[in-house]
Scaffold this motif. Structure first.
Motif, PDB file in Angstrom:
ATOM      1  N   UNK A  39      25.709  59.808  29.344  1.00  0.00           N
ATOM      2  CA  UNK A  39      24.932  58.598  29.061  1.00  0.00           C
ATOM      3  C   UNK A  39      23.479  58.978  28.765  1.00  0.00           C
ATOM      4  N   UNK A  40      22.821  58.134  28.007  1.00  0.00           N
ATOM      5  CA  UNK A  40      21.401  58.340  27.730  1.00  0.00           C
ATOM      6  C   UNK A  40      20.591  57.878  28.943  1.00  0.00           C
ATOM      7  N   UNK A  41      19.349  58.335  29.076  1.00  0.00           N
ATOM      8  CA  UNK A  41      18.503  57.862  30.177  1.00  0.00           C
ATOM      9  C   UNK A  41      18.322  56.347  30.157  1.00  0.00           C
ATOM     10  N   UNK A  42      18.351  55.735  28.974  1.00  0.00           N
ATOM     11  CA  UNK A  42      18.194  54.283  28.867  1.00  0.00           C
ATOM     12  C   UNK A  42      19.414  53.537  29.411  1.00  0.00           C
ATOM     13  N   UNK A  50      27.569  44.073  34.928  1.00  0.00           N
ATOM     14  CA  UNK A  50      28.787  43.535  34.339  1.00  0.00           C
ATOM     15  C   UNK A  50      28.718  43.593  32.813  1.00  0.00           C
ATOM     16  N   UNK A  51      29.803  44.015  32.217  1.00  0.00           N
ATOM     17  CA  UNK A  51      29.987  44.085  30.772  1.00  0.00           C
ATOM     18  C   UNK A  51      29.055  45.070  30.086  1.00  0.00           C
ATOM     19  N   UNK A  52      28.407  45.932  30.859  1.00  0.00           N
ATOM     20  CA  UNK A  52      27.560  46.953  30.270  1.00  0.00           C
ATOM     21  C   UNK A  52      28.436  48.077  29.752  1.00  0.00           C
ATOM     22  N   UNK A  67      33.422  46.422  32.896  1.00  0.00           N
ATOM     23  CA  UNK A  67      33.472  45.778  34.205  1.00  0.00           C
ATOM     24  C   UNK A  67      33.901  46.736  35.314  1.00  0.00           C
ATOM     25  N   UNK A  68      34.468  47.866  34.954  1.00  0.00           N
ATOM     26  CA  UNK A  68      35.000  48.787  35.956  1.00  0.00           C
ATOM     27  C   UNK A  68      33.963  49.317  36.929  1.00  0.00           C
ATOM     28  N   UNK A  69      32.824  49.767  36.410  1.00  0.00           N
ATOM     29  CA  UNK A  69      31.792  50.308  37.306  1.00  0.00           C
ATOM     30  C   UNK A  69      31.156  49.206  38.145  1.00  0.00           C
TER      31      UNK A  69
END
Length: 163
Positions: A39-42, A50-52, A67-69
């Motif tokens: 993943x990027x730092x952002x 949620x939904x990210x 939603x998993x994380x």
């Protein structure tokens, strides 16, 4: 299970996934590390929202709904634990550390993080999704948030349930 599933989903064939389990200070500590997408730092501050889905568009998401994380972190918190994640950047993989109290040393459950969405008390939600995992997961998340959620698989079932 979700952490392993994500590691497998975002690590290419031939990649490496490590799982370590230990105890420390009255807690079970489980670390899942991969050398996949990363993943990027952002993206890091939003990974548990949620939904990210970070910078993943539909062609890169590998089927994830984002939603998993969020669900995994909420479940850890409900058991008095924590879930943290980190990545050194795109192509550098990710590492997630789950800590939950051991059965003999269970403290009061932690308060949900400030990023946790508000409860949906009294909301009645009908989830219609032919993807069984996606529909069931969304139904569970909505239930955790206080909604009365029903899950069906197609439009005909939805109309029947709605009636």
């Amino acid at each position: 299970g979700n952490l392993l599933s994500n590691a497998a989903r975002y690590t290419p064939d031939g990649g490496r996934i490590e799982v370590r389990a230990d105890t420390q200070d009255g807690q079970a500590v489980i670390v899942v590390r991969d050398n996949g997408m990363g993943m990027t730092p952002e993206e890091l501050p939003r990974m548990f929202e949620m939904f990210s889905r970070g910078g993943r568009d539909s062609s890169r998401s590998q089927g994830g709904l984002g939603i998993g994380l969020a669900l995994s972190r909420r479940l850890a918190e409900m058991h008095g634990g924590t879930l943290l994640g980190n990545s050194d950047g795109i192509g550098q993989g990710s590492e997630f550390t789950l800590r939950v109290p051991l059965a003999d040393d269970v403290p009061e459950p932690a308060q949900p993080s400030s990023a946790a969405p508000e409860k949906l008390a009294r909301a009645r939600v009908l989830v219609v999704d032919d993807n069984i995992d996606a529909g069931d997961s969304l139904g569970q998340v909505l239930g955790l948030l206080g909604a009365e959620a029903r899950v069906v698989r197609d439009g005909e079932q939805a109309l029947d349930m709605f009636a």
